[in-house]
Write an enzyme that holds these catalytic residues in place. Structure first.
Site, PDB file in Angstrom:
ATOM      1  N   CYS A   2     -83.022 -36.664  17.169  1.00 43.17           N
ATOM      2  CA  CYS A   2     -83.976 -35.797  16.511  1.00 43.17           C
ATOM      3  C   CYS A   2     -85.121 -35.546  17.475  1.00 43.17           C
ATOM      4  O   CYS A   2     -85.177 -36.106  18.561  1.00 43.17           O
ATOM      5  CB  CYS A   2     -84.459 -36.399  15.196  1.00 43.17           C
ATOM      6  N   ARG A  27     -80.502 -30.113  19.220  1.00 44.92           N
ATOM      7  CA  ARG A  27     -80.180 -31.530  19.078  1.00 44.92           C
ATOM      8  C   ARG A  27     -79.655 -31.867  17.675  1.00 44.92           C
ATOM      9  O   ARG A  27     -79.126 -32.948  17.460  1.00 44.92           O
ATOM     10  CB  ARG A  27     -81.421 -32.385  19.368  1.00 44.92           C
ATOM     11  N   TRP A  74     -82.978 -36.151  11.843  1.00 45.43           N
ATOM     12  CA  TRP A  74     -81.542 -36.306  11.552  1.00 45.43           C
ATOM     13  C   TRP A  74     -81.417 -37.630  10.831  1.00 45.43           C
ATOM     14  O   TRP A  74     -81.665 -38.675  11.396  1.00 45.43           O
ATOM     15  CB  TRP A  74     -80.742 -36.293  12.854  1.00 45.43           C
ATOM     16  N   ASN A  98     -88.422 -41.458  16.269  1.00 46.31           N
ATOM     17  CA  ASN A  98     -86.980 -41.470  16.517  1.00 46.31           C
ATOM     18  C   ASN A  98     -86.538 -42.916  16.683  1.00 46.31           C
ATOM     19  O   ASN A  98     -87.263 -43.721  17.265  1.00 46.31           O
ATOM     20  CB  ASN A  98     -86.627 -40.701  17.792  1.00 46.31           C
ATOM     21  N   GLY A  99     -85.323 -43.233  16.261  1.00 45.03           N
ATOM     22  CA  GLY A  99     -84.817 -44.588  16.415  1.00 45.03           C
ATOM     23  C   GLY A  99     -84.580 -45.242  15.072  1.00 45.03           C
ATOM     24  O   GLY A  99     -84.584 -44.582  14.020  1.00 45.03           O
ATOM     25  N   GLU A 483     -55.500 -39.423  24.147  1.00 41.51           N
ATOM     26  CA  GLU A 483     -56.813 -38.779  24.237  1.00 41.51           C
ATOM     27  C   GLU A 483     -57.105 -38.310  25.658  1.00 41.51           C
ATOM     28  O   GLU A 483     -57.653 -37.214  25.866  1.00 41.51           O
ATOM     29  CB  GLU A 483     -57.897 -39.753  23.746  1.00 41.51           C
ATOM     30  N   LYS A 487     -57.866 -34.414  26.660  1.00 36.03           N
ATOM     31  CA  LYS A 487     -59.069 -33.952  27.348  1.00 36.03           C
ATOM     32  C   LYS A 487     -58.707 -33.083  28.551  1.00 36.03           C
ATOM     33  O   LYS A 487     -59.312 -32.045  28.795  1.00 36.03           O
ATOM     34  CB  LYS A 487     -59.920 -35.140  27.812  1.00 36.03           C
ATOM     35  N   GLU A 490     -57.272 -29.686  27.417  1.00 37.91           N
ATOM     36  CA  GLU A 490     -58.271 -28.857  26.743  1.00 37.91           C
ATOM     37  C   GLU A 490     -59.149 -28.100  27.724  1.00 37.91           C
ATOM     38  O   GLU A 490     -59.440 -26.920  27.525  1.00 37.91           O
ATOM     39  CB  GLU A 490     -59.172 -29.729  25.851  1.00 37.91           C
ATOM     40  N   HIS A 506     -37.694 -43.845  27.738  1.00 37.38           N
ATOM     41  CA  HIS A 506     -36.901 -43.128  26.741  1.00 37.38           C
ATOM     42  C   HIS A 506     -37.068 -41.613  26.850  1.00 37.38           C
ATOM     43  O   HIS A 506     -36.889 -40.903  25.861  1.00 37.38           O
ATOM     44  CB  HIS A 506     -37.274 -43.601  25.333  1.00 37.38           C
ATOM     45  N   LYS A 605     -65.241 -25.560  18.144  1.00 40.03           N
ATOM     46  CA  LYS A 605     -65.794 -26.890  17.902  1.00 40.03           C
ATOM     47  C   LYS A 605     -65.455 -27.388  16.511  1.00 40.03           C
ATOM     48  O   LYS A 605     -65.142 -28.555  16.313  1.00 40.03           O
ATOM     49  CB  LYS A 605     -67.321 -26.861  18.095  1.00 40.03           C
TER      50      LYS A 605
END
Length: 610
Positions: A2, A27, A74, A98-99, A483, A487, A490, A506, A605
């Protein structure tokens, strides 16, 4: 996660704060507000939702003044609402933060005994009460903030103003960024912010606070001290960035910035959730879930989130003993799944708007199954459809190819596995303490794994002309092979496949020759000897091996063509560190191929259609 903006100077603080907060909208946030100090009074403006709501409120509310603080929030503690929005105001003290204040519950109880009345559900309001209490004793804002922070355990970047010490802003930092912009020439103004974009309309001269430092800002002075009062000398830096570069913190692409944000993102995901001394995990809003009555678990997701779900299956079954299945959300809704009120559904989505996952949740609910969501977006559709949500606190992820959202999903799954296991008695307190202690070491180890970038750039230059890659791993790490391959395909448009290493013989072994690089996750666990044997099979067929190994590795290092070294951790947490070098490898290969890293072709996205 935030944004913080504070202004002091000749200009109107409200205008400067609103412009600064707009620069931080990328953000992500769910509410916004500001507090303006003028003639011994504080004007507080707060609104739920987007910045336009705060702008409209400011148009209709007088808020003249030359000093103020603002915030985009946030949510971490408390739902998105006007009451939970920052700033928080108590006895003339306004705070933005923040935090996460980890000991806020104990502080809240202590302050309540002293007569404090709380107006919000947030941990930040604790700071306003603590500083207001110390202001009554000192009448000096810097001293009051120093004294108040001695009671606080957790992370913070904060900015504070007070009617009783009206000509200054005090800021402090602990594990959350804070920067002070110094006005040009004789402008007699300064700005404090959580990020560089918010200061650049006023100045490009800035100082950066380190952890455990406090700054006191007036129109023409900036004083920095440690929290125990020692003077600190800071040399201003010139920020020679364009506005877009500023949003990227100087990184070439958002994806690279987000890869390097992972230590912080993982920390934000588990902070405030773990009780290390008790070996337990705390989640709000789980009262409606009968954990002891769960007989089966389905984890449903798509894309990268499906890979995190596959790892979640390993964690949940090992920790809890509950049979767990993983389904692609696009398949779950069409196969009449065997789900009922004793079946827990865990739905994973970065955006919270994934159409296939949302439809699968509705199908599960139709069968009476409770749904827990793991999501990065407050008040998303999936969150609203679920019984409760574990938020990943990754902050906004701009790059289409997911990085920090993936590692924070894994962190959330680790927490959820411990949470369920502790309540079912399959993990006792001692083991819980051990598991959580290992988790708290993880951000530093991820930071160390980022130091592999220079070695990875050299590897990328050697192999970026390849047309096909094979990724291999075993056990809990085999989804990391999936994954890593995802990446690469993509963002570089290179064909890549991920396989459990035991399946190589196999079929995929037929593809291996001197033109196919094989990327192997070969971290040291119970599967390590088998992985070494698989690498030998690749080498016997002329393949080139790029291996991800733990520090101190000997066997794989002796036979692999390229080695990427990462810190050792438990096999449960290895999947959170191992993806980092694979993300960097995909990124640097894509850069060398000249593709659009942040917005790869044909991808979105948030996939909101079937």
């Amino acid at each position: 996660m935030c944004g913080i903006v504070g202004y002091i100077g000749r200009g109107q603080a409200g205008e400067a704060i609103l412009e600064g907060l707009k620069k931080l909208e990328y953000r992500g946030y769910d509410s916004a507000g500001m507090a303006i100090l003028n003639d011994g009074d504080v004007t507080l403006l707060r609104s739920e939702g987007k910045m336009k709501n705060l702008v409209e409120l400011a148009k209709s509310t007088p808020h003249a003044g030359h000093i103020g603080i603002g915030h985009t929030r946030w949510a971490t503690h408390g739902r998105p609402s006007e009451a939970n929005a920052h700033p928080h105001l108590e006895a003339g003290v306004a705070v933005v933060h923040n935090g996460i204040i980890e000991n806020y519950l104990s502080l809240r109880k202590e302050l309540s005994k002293d007569g404090a009345e709380f107006k919000s559900e947030t941990d930040t309001e604790i700071l306003a009460h603590l500083i207001a209490r110390e202001m009554r004793a000192t009448k000096d804002l810097e001293a009051a903030v120093m004294r108040a922070l001695k009671y606080v355990k957790g992370t913070y970047a904060l900015a504070v103003i007070s009617v009783d010490d009206p000509d200054k802003i005090v800021g402090a930092r602990m594990e959350c960024p804070l920067v002070v912009g110094i006005g040009r020439g004789d402008s007699e103004e300064a700005v404090i912010s959580s990020d560089i974009p918010a200061i650049m309309e006023i100045t490009k001269e800035a100082i950066f606070l380190n952890d455990g430092e406090i700054v006191t800002i007036t129109k023409d002075t900036i004083d920095v001290k440690t929290l125990d009062g020692k003077e600190v000398t800071k040399t201003p830096r010139t920020i020679d960035w364009s506005p877009v570069m500023a949003e990227k913190d100087g990184y070439r692409h958002f994806m690279l910035k987000e890869i390097f944000e992972q230590p912080r993102a993982v920390t934000d995901t588990f902070r405030g959730q773990v009780m290390e001394e008790e070996g337990d995990v705390f989640f709000e809003d789980f009262e409606g879930l009968n954990i002891t009555g769960i007989e089966r678990i389905y984890i449903i997701a798509c894309g990268t989130s499906w890979h995190s779900a596959l790892i979640g299956k390993f964690l949940i079954e090992e920790f809890t003993g509950i049979p767990t299945e993983v389904d692609l959300a696009s398949e779950f809704r069409y196969r009449d799944p065997l789900a009922n009120e004793k079946t827990l559904i865990i739905a994973i989505s970065q955006s919270g708007e994934t159409a296939d996952t949302l439809a699968a949740i509705k199908e599960a609910k139709r069968k009476g199954a409770p749904v827990v969501a793991i999501c990065n977006v407050i008040e998303s559709s999936i969150s609203r459809e679920s019984l409760t949500t574990i938020y990943t606190h990754a902050g906004p992820e701009i790059g289409v190819a997911s990085t920090k959202a993936f590692t924070t999903q894994l962190t959330a799954l680790y927490l959820l596995s411990i949470f369920i296991a502790r309540r079912r008695g399959s993990v006792d307190k001692d083991l819980g303490v051990e598991l959580i202690q290992e988790l708290t070491k993880l951000p530093h180890k991820i930071e160390e794994s980022l130091h592999t970038e220079e070695a990875i750039i050299k590897i990328a230059k050697k192999y970026f002309h390849a047309t096909d890659f094979l990724y291999l791993a075993r056990g809990i790490n085999y989804p990391i092979a999936l994954e890593g391959a995802l990446k690469l395909k993509e963002i570089s448009y290179i064909h890549a496949e991920g396989y459990p290493a035991g399946e190589m013989k196999h079929g995929p072994i037929a593809l291996i020759d001197e033109d196919m690089p094989v990327v192997v996750v070969a971290t040291r666990d119970s599967h390590y000897p088998k992985v070494v044997a698989n690498i030998e099979e690749v080498k016997a067929r002329g393949g080139s091996v790029i291996a991800v190994v733990n520090e101190g590795d000997v066997d794989v290092t002796a036979i692999a063509d390229e080695v990427i070294v990462i810190p050792h951790t438990t096999h449960h947490l290895s999947p959170i560190i191992a993806p980092v070098p694979l993300q960097l490898l995909a990124y640097h290969i894509a850069v060398l191929k000249g593709t659009d890293v942040d917005q790869p072709r044909n991808l979105a996205k948030s996939v909101t259609v079937e």
